[in-house]
Scaffold this motif. Structure first.
Motif, PDB file in Angstrom:
ATOM      1  N   PRO A   1       0.896   3.973  30.209  1.00  0.00           N
ATOM      2  CA  PRO A   1       0.470   5.052  31.115  1.00  0.00           C
ATOM      3  C   PRO A   1      -0.134   4.551  32.434  1.00  0.00           C
ATOM      4  CG  PRO A   1      -0.839   5.049  29.085  1.00  0.00           C
ATOM      5  CD  PRO A   1       0.209   4.003  28.936  1.00  0.00           C
ATOM      6  N   ASP A   2      -0.527   3.278  32.503  1.00  0.00           N
ATOM      7  CA  ASP A   2      -1.067   2.721  33.745  1.00  0.00           C
ATOM      8  C   ASP A   2       0.033   2.296  34.720  1.00  0.00           C
ATOM      9  OD1 ASP A   2      -3.711   3.091  32.980  1.00  0.00           O
ATOM     10  OD2 ASP A   2      -3.833   1.118  32.020  1.00  0.00           O
ATOM     11  N   THR A   3       1.265   2.327  34.275  1.00  0.00           N
ATOM     12  CA  THR A   3       2.395   1.970  35.135  1.00  0.00           C
ATOM     13  C   THR A   3       2.883   3.221  35.865  1.00  0.00           C
ATOM     14  OG1 THR A   3       3.075   0.202  33.630  1.00  0.00           O
ATOM     15  CG2 THR A   3       4.729   1.013  35.172  1.00  0.00           C
ATOM     16  N   GLU A   4       3.012   3.089  37.169  1.00  0.00           N
ATOM     17  CA  GLU A   4       3.526   4.197  37.971  1.00  0.00           C
ATOM     18  C   GLU A   4       5.031   4.029  38.140  1.00  0.00           C
ATOM     19  OE1 GLU A   4       1.205   4.971  41.612  1.00  0.00           O
ATOM     20  OE2 GLU A   4      -0.220   3.514  40.796  1.00  0.00           O
ATOM     21  N   ILE A   5       5.750   5.126  38.000  1.00  0.00           N
ATOM     22  CA  ILE A   5       7.200   5.118  38.153  1.00  0.00           C
ATOM     23  C   ILE A   5       7.563   6.097  39.261  1.00  0.00           C
ATOM     24  CG2 ILE A   5       9.412   5.616  37.031  1.00  0.00           C
ATOM     25  CD1 ILE A   5       8.013   4.908  34.366  1.00  0.00           C
ATOM     26  N   TYR A   6       8.317   5.592  40.233  1.00  0.00           N
ATOM     27  CA  TYR A   6       8.776   6.419  41.347  1.00  0.00           C
ATOM     28  C   TYR A   6      10.301   6.405  41.358  1.00  0.00           C
ATOM     29  CZ  TYR A   6       3.973   6.035  42.973  1.00  0.00           C
ATOM     30  OH  TYR A   6       2.609   6.088  43.059  1.00  0.00           O
ATOM     31  N   LEU A   7      10.881   7.565  41.565  1.00  0.00           N
ATOM     32  CA  LEU A   7      12.329   7.686  41.656  1.00  0.00           C
ATOM     33  C   LEU A   7      12.712   8.072  43.079  1.00  0.00           C
ATOM     34  CD1 LEU A   7      13.055   9.713  38.376  1.00  0.00           C
ATOM     35  CD2 LEU A   7      13.039   7.223  38.699  1.00  0.00           C
ATOM     36  N   PHE A   8      13.921   7.707  43.446  1.00  0.00           N
ATOM     37  CA  PHE A   8      14.464   8.056  44.755  1.00  0.00           C
ATOM     38  C   PHE A   8      15.979   8.063  44.664  1.00  0.00           C
ATOM     39  CE2 PHE A   8      13.935   3.482  44.565  1.00  0.00           C
ATOM     40  CZ  PHE A   8      15.145   2.995  45.061  1.00  0.00           C
ATOM     41  N   THR A   9      16.602   8.656  45.649  1.00  0.00           N
ATOM     42  CA  THR A   9      18.053   8.583  45.780  1.00  0.00           C
ATOM     43  C   THR A   9      18.347   7.743  47.016  1.00  0.00           C
ATOM     44  OG1 THR A   9      18.131  10.626  47.060  1.00  0.00           O
ATOM     45  CG2 THR A   9      18.450  10.820  44.671  1.00  0.00           C
ATOM     46  N   ALA A  10      19.592   7.379  47.190  1.00  0.00           N
ATOM     47  CA  ALA A  10      19.956   6.568  48.351  1.00  0.00           C
ATOM     48  C   ALA A  10      21.330   6.984  48.869  1.00  0.00           C
ATOM     49  CB  ALA A  10      19.966   5.081  47.988  1.00  0.00           C
TER      50      ALA A  10
ATOM     51  N   GLY B   1      17.284   5.523  42.107  1.00  0.00           N
ATOM     52  CA  GLY B   1      16.738   4.181  42.132  1.00  0.00           C
ATOM     53  C   GLY B   1      15.338   4.283  41.569  1.00  0.00           C
ATOM     54  N   ILE B   2      14.727   3.141  41.333  1.00  0.00           N
ATOM     55  CA  ILE B   2      13.422   3.167  40.669  1.00  0.00           C
ATOM     56  C   ILE B   2      12.483   2.136  41.283  1.00  0.00           C
ATOM     57  CG2 ILE B   2      14.209   1.581  38.863  1.00  0.00           C
ATOM     58  CD1 ILE B   2      12.447   3.171  36.913  1.00  0.00           C
ATOM     59  N   LEU B   3      11.230   2.532  41.395  1.00  0.00           N
ATOM     60  CA  LEU B   3      10.150   1.624  41.773  1.00  0.00           C
ATOM     61  C   LEU B   3       9.139   1.660  40.641  1.00  0.00           C
ATOM     62  CD1 LEU B   3       8.547  -0.168  43.835  1.00  0.00           C
ATOM     63  CD2 LEU B   3       7.475   1.952  44.605  1.00  0.00           C
ATOM     64  N   ILE B   4       8.885   0.511  40.042  1.00  0.00           N
ATOM     65  CA  ILE B   4       7.877   0.351  38.997  1.00  0.00           C
ATOM     66  C   ILE B   4       6.680  -0.306  39.651  1.00  0.00           C
ATOM     67  CG2 ILE B   4       7.293  -0.914  36.880  1.00  0.00           C
ATOM     68  CD1 ILE B   4       9.294   1.126  36.148  1.00  0.00           C
ATOM     69  N   LYS B   5       5.494   0.240  39.406  1.00  0.00           N
ATOM     70  CA  LYS B   5       4.299  -0.282  40.071  1.00  0.00           C
ATOM     71  C   LYS B   5       3.110  -0.255  39.114  1.00  0.00           C
ATOM     72  CE  LYS B   5       1.802   0.445  44.368  1.00  0.00           C
ATOM     73  NZ  LYS B   5       1.660   1.286  45.553  1.00  0.00           N
ATOM     74  N   ARG B   6       2.423  -1.395  39.045  1.00  0.00           N
ATOM     75  CA  ARG B   6       1.162  -1.467  38.298  1.00  0.00           C
ATOM     76  C   ARG B   6       0.284  -2.491  38.990  1.00  0.00           C
ATOM     77  NH1 ARG B   6       1.494  -2.271  32.134  1.00  0.00           N
ATOM     78  NH2 ARG B   6       1.464  -4.474  32.610  1.00  0.00           N
ATOM     79  N   GLY B   7      -0.836  -2.017  39.506  1.00  0.00           N
ATOM     80  CA  GLY B   7      -1.719  -2.902  40.258  1.00  0.00           C
ATOM     81  C   GLY B   7      -0.991  -3.455  41.469  1.00  0.00           C
TER      82      GLY B   7
ATOM     83  N   ALA C   1       9.381  -6.587  38.591  1.00  0.00           N
ATOM     84  CA  ALA C   1       7.997  -6.465  39.045  1.00  0.00           C
ATOM     85  C   ALA C   1       7.119  -7.603  38.518  1.00  0.00           C
ATOM     86  CB  ALA C   1       7.419  -5.125  38.604  1.00  0.00           C
ATOM     87  N   GLY C   2       7.677  -8.422  37.621  1.00  0.00           N
ATOM     88  CA  GLY C   2       6.879  -9.497  37.031  1.00  0.00           C
ATOM     89  C   GLY C   2       5.994  -9.000  35.897  1.00  0.00           C
ATOM     90  N   LEU C   3       6.395  -7.884  35.312  1.00  0.00           N
ATOM     91  CA  LEU C   3       5.631  -7.263  34.231  1.00  0.00           C
ATOM     92  C   LEU C   3       6.440  -7.323  32.933  1.00  0.00           C
ATOM     93  CD1 LEU C   3       4.534  -4.127  36.288  1.00  0.00           C
ATOM     94  CD2 LEU C   3       3.019  -5.960  35.492  1.00  0.00           C
ATOM     95  N   PRO C   4       5.804  -7.068  31.789  1.00  0.00           N
ATOM     96  CA  PRO C   4       6.560  -7.023  30.536  1.00  0.00           C
ATOM     97  C   PRO C   4       7.668  -5.973  30.620  1.00  0.00           C
ATOM     98  CG  PRO C   4       4.198  -6.982  30.103  1.00  0.00           C
ATOM     99  CD  PRO C   4       4.374  -6.838  31.592  1.00  0.00           C
ATOM    100  N   GLU C   5       8.780  -6.237  29.966  1.00  0.00           N
ATOM    101  CA  GLU C   5       9.946  -5.370  30.121  1.00  0.00           C
ATOM    102  C   GLU C   5       9.746  -3.959  29.597  1.00  0.00           C
ATOM    103  OE1 GLU C   5      12.883  -6.239  26.362  1.00  0.00           O
ATOM    104  OE2 GLU C   5      13.113  -7.473  28.148  1.00  0.00           O
ATOM    105  N   ASP C   6       8.716  -3.737  28.795  1.00  0.00           N
ATOM    106  CA  ASP C   6       8.450  -2.375  28.311  1.00  0.00           C
ATOM    107  C   ASP C   6       7.264  -1.740  29.029  1.00  0.00           C
ATOM    108  OD1 ASP C   6       6.437  -3.911  27.218  1.00  0.00           O
ATOM    109  OD2 ASP C   6       6.669  -3.126  25.183  1.00  0.00           O
ATOM    110  N   CYS C   7       6.878  -2.273  30.176  1.00  0.00           N
ATOM    111  CA  CYS C   7       5.702  -1.767  30.893  1.00  0.00           C
ATOM    112  C   CYS C   7       5.857  -0.313  31.316  1.00  0.00           C
ATOM    113  CB  CYS C   7       5.374  -2.645  32.097  1.00  0.00           C
ATOM    114  SG  CYS C   7       6.457  -2.367  33.516  1.00  0.00           S
TER     115      CYS C   7
END
Length: 184
Positions: A168-177, A123-129, A158-164
């Motif tokens: 490099p300011d975008t944080e990407i977190y991965l996880f399993t479930a 799974g993915i969490l996209i985070k910026r600000g 996330a309400g961000l541009p689709e290529d965010c």
């Protein structure tokens, strides 16, 4: 991995919490005893509760930063999913017999580069600000998305541009479930 007994207990708690809500009664989950027999239910784990009505999504909310043991947290998440998912009207008492419950228990989130994403596994969490969007691993499978499409949809959520995810300011977190349904 949860035991079958632990899974059954979580679904029982969710059904009890929903029934208590619709009957106007207070509900407080009682702990499963003993802790040695149900150790996973006392952990603090990220979790999502999804409601399905037939093949249609009826609510899905979760928490990636739990403050309580899983057996308590799951009830609050379930009530939020049933009543507060902004995409759907609140669940009605008459629908309780028609819904299927799905639980997704998350692994810890790990900061990663987008090329580490494995569709069907992560799974993915996209985070910026202040913006963030999370998609569970099963979403990419349900929609038959490749990794790039999955990343783009997480950005949009996330309400961000689709290529965010390329920024490099975008944080990407991965996880399993660990994903399981009530009728398995």
């Amino acid at each position: 991995m949860l035991s079958d007994e632990e899974k059954h207990y979580l679904f029982k708690l969710i059904r009890e919490a929903l029934n208590s809500y619709f009957e106007g009664k207070p509900f407080s989950p009682s702990p499963p005893l003993p802790e040695e027999k149900y150790p996973h239910l006392f952990e603090r784990r990220g979790a999502f509760v999804t409601f399905w009505k037939g093949k249609n999504l009826r609510g899905c909310i979760g928490n990636i930063h739990p403050q309580q043991p899983l057996y308590e947290e799951i009830c609050e998440i379930a009530l939020s999913s049933a009543l507060r998912d902004p995409r759907f009207p609140p669940l009605k008492k008459e629908e309780l017999s028609e819904i299927e419950i799905e639980i997704s228990l998350l692994s810890p989130l790990v900061k990663a580069d987008p090329e580490k994403l494995e569709v069907g596994k992560h799974g993915i969490l996209i985070k910026r600000g202040y913006y963030q969007g999370l998609l569970l691993p099963q979403v990419a499978i349900e929609y038959n998305w490749d990794a790039e499409t999955f990343l783009r949809h997480a950005c949009l959520k996330a309400g961000l541009p689709e290529d965010c995810y390329l920024d490099p300011d975008t944080e990407i977190y991965l996880f399993t479930a660990e994903v399981f349904t009530e009728n398995e």
